[in-house]
Write an enzyme that holds these catalytic residues in place. Structure first.
Site, mmCIF file in Angstrom:
data_model
loop_
_atom_site.group_PDB
_atom_site.id
_atom_site.type_symbol
_atom_site.label_atom_id
_atom_site.label_comp_id
_atom_site.label_asym_id
_atom_site.label_seq_id
_atom_site.Cartn_x
_atom_site.Cartn_y
_atom_site.Cartn_z
ATOM 1 N N SER A 1 5.105 -3.865 0.045
ATOM 2 C CA SER A 1 3.961 -4.509 -0.609
ATOM 3 C C SER A 1 2.955 -3.565 -1.272
ATOM 4 O O SER A 1 2.107 -4.009 -2.042
ATOM 5 C CB SER A 1 3.216 -5.402 0.389
ATOM 6 N N SER B 1 3.208 -7.418 -2.275
ATOM 7 C CA SER B 1 2.142 -8.400 -2.321
ATOM 8 C C SER B 1 0.803 -7.843 -2.787
ATOM 9 O O SER B 1 -0.074 -8.618 -3.181
ATOM 10 C CB SER B 1 1.959 -9.012 -0.935
ATOM 11 N N LYS C 1 -8.159 -5.346 -0.833
ATOM 12 C CA LYS C 1 -7.189 -6.444 -0.810
ATOM 13 C C LYS C 1 -7.748 -7.590 0.042
ATOM 14 O O LYS C 1 -8.397 -7.349 1.061
ATOM 15 C CB LYS C 1 -5.866 -5.927 -0.232
#
Lengths: 44, 472
Positions: free
Chosen positions: B182, B158, B78
């Site tokens: 997330s 997210s 990420k």
């Protein structure tokens, strides 16, 4: 979380473990000169 | 062997160790898949040179018989994680051009275990979103579609790039972070497994903070087995993150064999189903039947005031996030996406007393939750997302008046967990009528990841939802 699971707080020797990375620290600065962060003049 | 990128971590590791495939071939298969999946916008900084270099090194280690757990396995990281010499922008314009001089502990642990980094994965700006449309790199699109409808869907957020990439077989596993859902929301939207770890299990060193007392790190994978494999690598004490636990890291993969027989699984009487659609209720009931047939005992439990806990979670979130971003918000307000800025702003106006009270109430909230729930059951079963995944048009803040409600309600079932610090795993459990994946969550006591994964693994042994791949 220390109150939920039994665990002893981690300790370490009271010695310097980090440092001497001036170049690394300045590498992402918008402006750096002579080993310092360079910023606009604020006092005339 | 064809379609190497579709192998799980376990199958790929075995094939690599047996010399049937090479890490270079496996890595090339993933890089090719990434090139073909530009429309998803999941990988935003591709690092094929780094990947091939690490794959070659992994092949040498494999040949020498010195292959650690993740040796030669291609993964995605990420964008919130700092990776040395590779852009790490947290999906923001503000960090454009930032090249970290250091590596996050998690990505370093993965690298040390031999993993191959394919690149950085798209995400909501500063991890402040649930729909992946606030990224400076543009929206991530879910690889899933509603039946024959071509409308683009949100991948959740997210960690939307991470979940979309795993779901579309662009990488074997990915890292994510979870401050209010997330990891678990995108896991749900993309039909993959996501683990929100106990606060303190995994180091946050080198990861851009969102809300530092609630931020946690975990993997996104296709199976619980793979989740166990990667969690063992990233978990553990880190001198650079003093909040990490000194508890020894268990062998999660071995713990999968503990199974589910005799486990008491709780079904909440209040809160979690308050806004769930009938369709989601039915899917949750189906998954509970499977768990019961596998030998779990189902028990209804009353929860403490979850709306209050979720409210306290929100107060903590906006205050801590505003504290992190206040200087940039003052100096560079226009470099933030409007939706993100409007989510921080309440934190600037709440009095310090509200934040102090939220932190003060936290140990008691955890104690009352553990007393009321985990004195009666081992795990609590709750929905992942209370409704079917919305389209891009429905989550667009400019176009839809529903958006603020959508943000509040998509994380209805996830926010409280971060305030309490307890672990939760999202597991695919079927499809809504319009063909979209959904998940249930299992939560447990702090550091109960082994039990969570053992139960989830048993469920995946009896179902095949996790093997369904998106059409595109």
């Amino acid at each position: 979380m220390t109150s939920v699971t039994p665990q002893r707080l981690k300790r370490r020797q009271d010695v310097v473990t980090d440092g001497n990375q001036q170049a690394k620290i300045l590498s992402n600065a918008p402006d750096a000169r002579e080993g310092f962060f360079a910023v606009p003049k604020v006092v005339e | 062997m064809s379609e190497l990128n579709k192998l799980g971590l376990g199958a790929a590791r075995d094939a690599l160790r047996a010399g049937e495939i090479t890490s270079v071939d496996l890595t090339k298969a993933c890089l090719e898949a990434i090139e073909g999946a530009g429309a998803l916008n999941a990988f935003v900084h591709k690092t094929p040179e780094v990947a091939l270099e690490r794959a070659k090194a992994a092949d040498e280690r494999l040949q020498a018989g010195d292959a650690p757990d993740m040796c030669g396995l291609p993964i995605g990281i990420k964008d919130l994680f700092c990776t040395k010499g590779v852009p790490s922008q947290a999906g923001s314009r503000i960090l454009q051009g930032f090249l970290p001089e250091y590596e996050s502990t998690v990505s370093q642990n993965l690298q040390d275990a031999g993993a191959v980094m394919l690149g950085k994965l798209n995400m909501d700006e500063f991890a402040m979103g649930s729909s992946n449309e606030t990224s400076t790199y543009g929206d991530v699109t879910s690889p899933w579609r509603r039946g024959n409808d071509d409308a683009a869907l949100t991948p959740g957020g997210s960690s939307g790039g991470s979940a979309a990439a795993v779901s579309a077989d662009l990488c074997l596993a990915a890292t994510g972070t979870d401050t209010g859902g997330s990891i678990r929301l995108p896991a749900s939207a993309n039909g993959v497994v996501g683990l929100k770890t106990t606060a303190g299990l995994v180091s946050r060193y080198g990861i851009m903070p969102v809300s530092y007392t609630m931020d946690t790190v975990g993997p996104l994978t296709r199976t619980v087995e793979d989740c166990a494999r990667i969690t063992g690598v990233i978990a553990g004490r880190d001198e650079n993150d003093p909040t990490t636990s000194t508890r020894p890291v268990p062998d999660y993969e071995a713990a999968l064999a503990q199974g589910i027989k005799g486990l008491k699984i709780g079904i909440p009487r209040n809160y979690y189903y308050d806004i769930a659609t009938d369709e989601i209720r039915a899917l949750m009931d189906d998954s509970l039947s499977v768990l019961r047939d596998l030998g779990a005992e189902l028990i209804h439990v009353d929860l403490p005031d979850m709306e209050r806990i979720t409210h306290l979670s929100n107060v903590t979130f906006v205050c801590e996030a505003a504290a992190v971003h206040e200087p940039w918000m003052r100096e560079r307000p226009d470099d933030y996406q409007e939706q993100v800025r409007s989510r921080y702003e309440p934190g600037l106006h709440l009095p310090a007393t509200a934040y102090i009270q939220a932190l003060d109430a936290r140990p008691r909230a955890l104690k009352s939750f553990v007393d009321q729930v985990f004195s009666k059951v081992d795990l609590l079963h709750v929905p992942g997302v209370p409704f079917a995944i919305p389209t891009r048009a429905e989550t667009n803040v400019a176009a839809s008046s529903q958006m603020p409600t959508m943000i509040a309600t998509i994380s209805w079932c996830t926010r409280a967990t971060n305030y309490l610090g307890i672990p939760a795993i999202s597991i695919p459990c079927g499809f809504t009528a319009n063909g979209l994946p959904t998940t249930f969550q299992l939560t447990g006591r702090p550091f109960a990841e082994e039990t969570l994964m053992a139960a989830g693994h048993a469920y995946q042994g009896a179902t095949d939802w996790h093997t369904r791949a998106p059409g595109i």
